[in-house]
Motif scaffolding. Structure first.
Motif, PDB file in Angstrom:
ATOM      1  N   ILE A 151       0.842  -1.189   0.000  1.00 35.63           N
ATOM      2  CA  ILE A 151       0.000   0.000   0.000  1.00 35.63           C
ATOM      3  C   ILE A 151       0.881   1.243   0.000  1.00 35.63           C
ATOM      4  CG2 ILE A 151      -1.765   1.328   1.228  1.00 35.63           C
ATOM      5  CD1 ILE A 151      -2.787  -1.223   2.440  1.00 35.63           C
ATOM      6  N   LEU A 152       0.587   2.160  -0.900  1.00 38.79           N
ATOM      7  CA  LEU A 152       1.252   3.463  -0.926  1.00 38.79           C
ATOM      8  C   LEU A 152       0.240   4.491  -0.433  1.00 38.79           C
ATOM      9  CD1 LEU A 152       3.626   5.310  -1.640  1.00 38.79           C
ATOM     10  CD2 LEU A 152       2.733   5.437  -3.974  1.00 38.79           C
ATOM     11  N   SER A 174      -9.177   1.478  10.272  1.00 42.40           N
ATOM     12  CA  SER A 174     -10.348   0.611  10.262  1.00 42.40           C
ATOM     13  C   SER A 174      -9.939  -0.862  10.249  1.00 42.40           C
ATOM     14  CB  SER A 174     -11.206   0.902   9.032  1.00 42.40           C
ATOM     15  OG  SER A 174     -10.510   0.535   7.850  1.00 42.40           O
ATOM     16  N   ASP A 175     -10.864  -1.708  10.657  1.00 43.53           N
ATOM     17  CA  ASP A 175     -10.597  -3.146  10.627  1.00 43.53           C
ATOM     18  C   ASP A 175     -10.309  -3.615   9.200  1.00 43.53           C
ATOM     19  OD1 ASP A 175     -10.976  -3.304  13.343  1.00 43.53           O
ATOM     20  OD2 ASP A 175     -13.048  -4.005  13.218  1.00 43.53           O
ATOM     21  N   LEU A 180      -6.243  -5.935   5.686  1.00 45.20           N
ATOM     22  CA  LEU A 180      -5.481  -5.922   4.440  1.00 45.20           C
ATOM     23  C   LEU A 180      -3.982  -5.832   4.720  1.00 45.20           C
ATOM     24  CD1 LEU A 180      -5.237  -5.771   1.372  1.00 45.20           C
ATOM     25  CD2 LEU A 180      -5.658  -3.310   1.522  1.00 45.20           C
ATOM     26  N   LEU A 181      -3.598  -4.953   5.621  1.00 46.58           N
ATOM     27  CA  LEU A 181      -2.182  -4.811   5.951  1.00 46.58           C
ATOM     28  C   LEU A 181      -1.600  -6.123   6.483  1.00 46.58           C
ATOM     29  CD1 LEU A 181      -2.147  -1.265   7.584  1.00 46.58           C
ATOM     30  CD2 LEU A 181      -0.908  -1.949   5.534  1.00 46.58           C
ATOM     31  N   ASN A 182      -2.343  -6.808   7.327  1.00 49.54           N
ATOM     32  CA  ASN A 182      -1.872  -8.091   7.844  1.00 49.54           C
ATOM     33  C   ASN A 182      -1.746  -9.119   6.726  1.00 49.54           C
ATOM     34  OD1 ASN A 182      -1.665  -7.288  10.538  1.00 49.54           O
ATOM     35  ND2 ASN A 182      -3.807  -7.757  10.975  1.00 49.54           N
ATOM     36  N   SER A 183      -2.655  -9.055   5.756  1.00 54.49           N
ATOM     37  CA  SER A 183      -2.620 -10.004   4.635  1.00 54.49           C
ATOM     38  C   SER A 183      -1.368  -9.825   3.785  1.00 54.49           C
ATOM     39  CB  SER A 183      -3.869  -9.836   3.759  1.00 54.49           C
ATOM     40  OG  SER A 183      -5.043 -10.148   4.464  1.00 54.49           O
ATOM     41  N   GLN A 185       1.558  -8.694   4.778  1.00 51.84           N
ATOM     42  CA  GLN A 185       2.749  -8.652   5.633  1.00 51.84           C
ATOM     43  C   GLN A 185       3.183  -7.228   5.985  1.00 51.84           C
ATOM     44  OE1 GLN A 185       3.484 -10.861   2.463  1.00 51.84           O
ATOM     45  NE2 GLN A 185       1.971 -12.036   3.609  1.00 51.84           N
ATOM     46  N   CYS A 186       2.197  -6.359   6.157  1.00 44.59           N
ATOM     47  CA  CYS A 186       2.443  -4.969   6.580  1.00 44.59           C
ATOM     48  C   CYS A 186       3.420  -4.240   5.668  1.00 44.59           C
ATOM     49  CB  CYS A 186       2.931  -4.923   8.030  1.00 44.59           C
ATOM     50  SG  CYS A 186       1.661  -5.390   9.228  1.00 44.59           S
ATOM     51  N   ARG A 187       3.274  -4.464   4.378  1.00 47.95           N
ATOM     52  CA  ARG A 187       4.089  -3.720   3.409  1.00 47.95           C
ATOM     53  C   ARG A 187       3.353  -2.429   3.054  1.00 47.95           C
ATOM     54  NH1 ARG A 187       5.120  -8.973   1.341  1.00 47.95           N
ATOM     55  NH2 ARG A 187       3.270  -8.782   0.033  1.00 47.95           N
ATOM     56  N   TYR A 188       3.869  -1.330   3.512  1.00 44.96           N
ATOM     57  CA  TYR A 188       3.241  -0.043   3.227  1.00 44.96           C
ATOM     58  C   TYR A 188       4.307   1.046   3.179  1.00 44.96           C
ATOM     59  CZ  TYR A 188       3.677   0.591   8.289  1.00 44.96           C
ATOM     60  OH  TYR A 188       4.167   0.682   9.568  1.00 44.96           O
TER      61      TYR A 188
END
Length: 224
Positions: A151-152, A174-175, A180-183, A185-188
């Motif tokens: 996510i950017l 939000s949940d 999504l972030l957990n899915s 691997q917290c790539r942001y």
């Protein structure tokens, strides 16, 4: 058909080309983010009450010499970015957009492969599961989408304006966004405009992208 492979040409030379695709809702800052990554104005970007991008478009950056070192040698980097129409689009059907992107991925990255998909999301707009491009990403990238998506977050300066830092912002997310972030691997990545030159923004974002690509051992998704 999707497949995973290791691009040997990229690993054997002192030049690295990374292939990225941008997904995002209308007015998320997607095309603007693409221009920052390329260091150009290849993609038309403007404020409008409707979707601006109507077709997929590929942009190529200049060569970033001595961007990094690998195996004791300096590596020159080039970035290829595929910009896509906003999803959902104000004028085009979801089916049309999906087919347009599917064909563009096969045409531009069918052989070379895709390193990373960037979901461009404004920090001040809630991520809504029903209207976000996440489902399209899943369908286009297949079962491995979680390993090839980041996510950017654009307009990140608004976090500071709200008196928050990045961790606090994510804590209050939000949940839907947290799931999504957990899915993935917290790539942001957070993209700031205030106080940073375009070169500084580009460097910070590309460094993070390279980290994600390294985590995947430079593997790519190919489209056949």
């Amino acid at each position: 058909m999707l497949s995973l492979c290791l691009p040997t040409a990229m690993m054997d030379s002192n030049k690295m080309t990374i292939n990225l695709v941008l997904f995002g809702m209308t007015q998320s800052g997607k095309s603007s983010a693409g221009n920052i990554l390329l260091g150009s104005t290849d993609f038309h970007s403007s404020f409008a009450p409707c979707s601006v991008t109507k077709d997929c478009s590929l942009g190529r950056s200049c060569h970033f010499h001595s961007f990094m070192r690998r195996g004791g040698q300096e590596v020159t980097l080039q970035v290829q970015v595929l910009d896509t129409p906003g999803y959902p689009h104000s004028r085009l059907s979801k089916k049309h957009v999906k087919q347009e992107v599917r064909e563009a991925l096969a045409h531009h990255f069918g052989q070379e492969g895709l390193h990373l998909a960037l979901l461009v999301q404004r920090v001040d707009v809630p991520l809504c599961e029903e209207s976000s491009p996440v489902q399209m990403i899943q369908e286009l990238l297949g079962h491995a989408w979680k390993n090839y998506t980041a996510i950017l977050f654009t307009h990140a300066e608004k976090i500071e304006e709200a008196g928050l830092n990045e961790d606090e912002y994510l804590h209050e997310a939000s949940d839907t966004l947290l799931t999504l972030l957990n899915s993935i691997q917290c790539r942001y990545i957070f993209q700031y405009k205030k106080g940073n030159s375009l070169n500084e923004q580009r460097l910070k974002i590309l460094e993070r992208i390279i980290e994600f690509i390294k985590e995947n051992c430079y593997q790519v998704l190919t489209f056949k």
